[in-house]
Enzyme design. Structure first.
Site, short mmCIF file in Angstrom:
data_model
loop_
_atom_site.label_atom_id
_atom_site.label_comp_id
_atom_site.label_asym_id
_atom_site.label_seq_id
_atom_site.Cartn_x
_atom_site.Cartn_y
_atom_site.Cartn_z
N GLY A 1 0.84 -1.20 0.00
CA GLY A 1 0.00 0.00 0.00
C GLY A 1 0.87 1.24 0.00
N GLU A 2 0.21 2.40 0.07
CA GLU A 2 0.93 3.66 0.13
C GLU A 2 0.06 4.69 0.84
OE1 GLU A 2 1.37 5.76 -3.67
OE2 GLU A 2 0.24 4.12 -4.56
N GLY A 3 0.72 5.71 1.34
CA GLY A 3 0.03 6.77 2.07
C GLY A 3 0.72 8.09 1.85
N GLY A 4 0.43 9.05 2.73
CA GLY A 4 0.98 10.38 2.57
C GLY A 4 2.48 10.44 2.74
N MET A 5 3.06 9.48 3.49
CA MET A 5 4.50 9.51 3.73
C MET A 5 5.30 8.70 2.73
SD MET A 5 4.71 9.25 7.87
CE MET A 5 6.50 9.23 7.79
N VAL B 1 4.54 1.16 1.37
CA VAL B 1 4.79 0.06 2.30
C VAL B 1 4.94 -1.22 1.48
CG1 VAL B 1 3.97 -1.22 4.30
CG2 VAL B 1 3.41 1.18 4.07
N LYS C 1 8.52 0.33 5.39
CA LYS C 1 7.95 1.63 5.04
C LYS C 1 9.04 2.50 4.44
CE LYS C 1 4.29 1.73 8.48
NZ LYS C 1 3.56 2.57 9.45
N ASP D 1 -2.25 9.49 16.83
CA ASP D 1 -3.05 9.02 15.69
C ASP D 1 -3.73 7.69 16.03
OD1 ASP D 1 -4.14 9.29 13.18
OD2 ASP D 1 -2.50 8.27 12.17
#
Length: 546
Positions: free
Chosen positions: A85-89, A92, A107, A201
């Site tokens: 997956g991936e996110g704002g940072m 992964v 990460k 968080d």
């Protein structure tokens, strides 16, 4: 960036393209960057065995391609297997730590953030803080390193799914399951708070459950490093973190304490019990205003299986005023355990095991006082390696993260406007700078015999001071703060309007009173002029006037 939990690793996919095609995509695929989608590159990762070539030439081409693929598909000791997956940072990946022969979640910080020195420094600092946490309900950090210009952190891989996934499937949890998960999370948070680390968080997405029913809290510290990019300017209720965020954190995320985690955990417990969120809104502004009012539907009204004491406990956890919440997780755990509602295992996990020793099973006899904090020997901590300094700036950045416990004498202006000297640790000084508790003119020294020098003269604080100066020049922040600023301006306008309205009504009251008195006087004079000759003698006789 949330920690995804993968399905059991599948066999390597079959190749669908030629060697030449695979070779062109290796760098993009295995050294993740902006163009990496994580899908097309996975197919290229499999060993190529083209049928169109044979003989020595084909074998040589295959060997070269394999060598390039192997080099590009590795970051340090970690071989990338699959994008999760991936996110704002960043992204992964499922990766294999070759030296210890185990799967991990890797990460990788995005290239854009990797170019920001202050962010990278904070990334390493927070990852090192995570690595110091050693608790059965905290996701373990194995290493934080830099390779091929990319910064990454290796963390424990969980064979299960998040609590958000379970809520989506089940609607809501039973009371025993909800209380058990909350106790395990509170144990993890207490351990982190004792290490002076606030999560900031907490939400169901960051609470992972293994296939054996063990609960793991993820993203300690990394959520803290990402908070500058949290924004609520979008519409809709699918805004993620802000749905569980404490009001004071939305105003200024830099100055919150452990009670913000208790608030977020309380919102999560409410969600577990009811399947609903305590505060909702169709827009970010509506959500902020709902939290500022602090009014929500009682959890017991949505689920009559919830006992009164548990309902009151939830109310206290998500109180608007931090002073009305639990002061720490030990106090919260005492009340949770005294209810006697937690199950031994999670009923929605088939074959679930009891809570690991040191977590929920040991907290049911938690004393009223907080446990004594013990320092583990350095050899028991997970191995963490920092990138080798390649320049004076890199060396300074590493020194800046090296000694969080060093003591400093800080000369600053206190709340009363007087010059004061306080003794603080390095981490406390950083927090005070970030939280704007120290002004830019503050000075420091390490020994009493030394002279005070500006904070910017020390490598430990220089990046934060520069950031503060840049913020003051640019005029501030955005996102949630802008919403609160708009609300404050709206509130000030309402106050002015109410004041003007009050003055107008008061003035009109006096005007009407004057008009009324004038009418009364005019009527009286008119009556006197008409009946004065008749009424005069009678009034004189009545009041004995002469």
């Amino acid at each position: 960036m949330n920690t995804p939990v993968p399905d059991p690793p599948a066999a390597d996919p079959s190749p669908s393209q030629s060697d030449a095609t695979g070779e062109q995509g290796l760098e993009e695929t295995y050294v993740p960057g902006e163009a990496d989608t994580g899908t097309e590159g996975l197919a290229r990762m499999a060993d190529a065995d083209p049928e169109s070539e044979s003989g020595p030439a084909a074998a040589s081409s295959k060997a070269k391609a394999s060598a390039r693929k192997s080099k590009a598909s590795e970051l340090g000791d970690f071989k990338l297997l699959k994008k999760l997956g991936e996110g704002g940072m960043g992204e992964v990946y499922l990766a294999r730590q070759q030296g210890l022969d185990r799967n991990v979640a890797l990460k990788v910080l995005s290239k854009q953030l990797g170019k920001k020195e202050a962010f990278v420094e904070r990334f390493f600092r927070e990852a090192r803080a995570m690595a110091r946490l050693d608790h059965p309900n905290v996701l373990k950090v194995y290493a934080v390193e830099t390779d091929k210009g990319r910064h990454y952190v290796a963390i424990e891989l969980v064979d299960g799914q998040s609590m958000q996934d379970w809520i989506d499937q089940l609607g809501h949890l039973s009371v025993p399951d909800s209380v058990l998960v909350t106790i395990l999370c509170a144990e993890a948070l207490r351990h982190a708070h004792e290490a002076e680390l606030v999560h900031r968080d907490i939400k169901p997405d960051n609470v992972l459950v293994t296939k054996r029913g063990q609960v793991k809290v993820a993203d300690f510290g990394l959520a803290k490093a990402a908070d500058e990019d949290v924004s609520m300017t979008q519409s809709g209720t699918g805004m993620g973190t802000p749905l569980y965020m404490a009001p004071e954190q939305a105003r200024d995320a830099k100055t919150v304490d452990l009670r913000a985690d208790i608030y977020a955990l309380g919102c999560s417990l409410y969600h577990f019990l009811t399947g609903e969120l305590p505060f909702q809104g169709n827009t970010a502004l509506e959500l902020v205003m709902a939290k500022e009012k602090g009014i929500f539907t009682s959890a017991r009204k949505l689920n009559n299986q919830i006992p009164d004491r548990l309902d009151l406990l939830v109310d206290r956890m998500i109180a608007k005023d931090p002073n009305h919440r639990y002061s720490d997780c030990s106090e919260l755990l005492n009340d949770l355990n005294s209810l006697g509602l937690a199950g031994e295992t999670l009923s929605f996990i088939e074959g679930a095991e009891p809570a690991a020793s040191g977590s929920a099973s040991s907290t049911r006899a938690t004393p009223a006082t907080s446990p004594t904090r013990t320092n583990k020997p350095a050899s028991s901590l997970p191995a963490v390696s920092l990138p080798l300094p390649s320049s004076a700036e890199d060396a300074a950045a590493q020194r800046a993260t090296a000694a969080d416990d060093d003591k400093w004498f800080v000369q600053h202006t206190n709340a009363k406007g007087r010059t004061a000297v306080s003794q603080m640790s390095t981490s406390r000084v950083r927090q005070a700078i970030e939280g704007k508790l120290l002004d830019l003119k503050a000075r420091a020294k390490q020994k009493q015999s030394d002279s005070f020098m500006p904070l910017a003269q020390f490598a430990e604080f220089e990046p934060l001071i520069k950031k503060r100066i840049a913020q003051s020049r640019s005029g501030g922040s955005s996102g949630l703060k802008n919403i609160y600023q708009k609300l404050d301006k709206q509130h000030q306008r309402q106050k002015k309007w109410r004041a003007l309205n009050f003055l107008f009504r008061s003035a009109m009251g006096w005007v009407w009173l004057t008009v009324f008195l004038a009418i009364v006087v005019a009527v009286s004079l008119g009556a006197w002029s008409v009946w004065g000759d008749t009424l005069g003698p009678k009034l004189q006789e009545l009041f004995n006037w002469k």
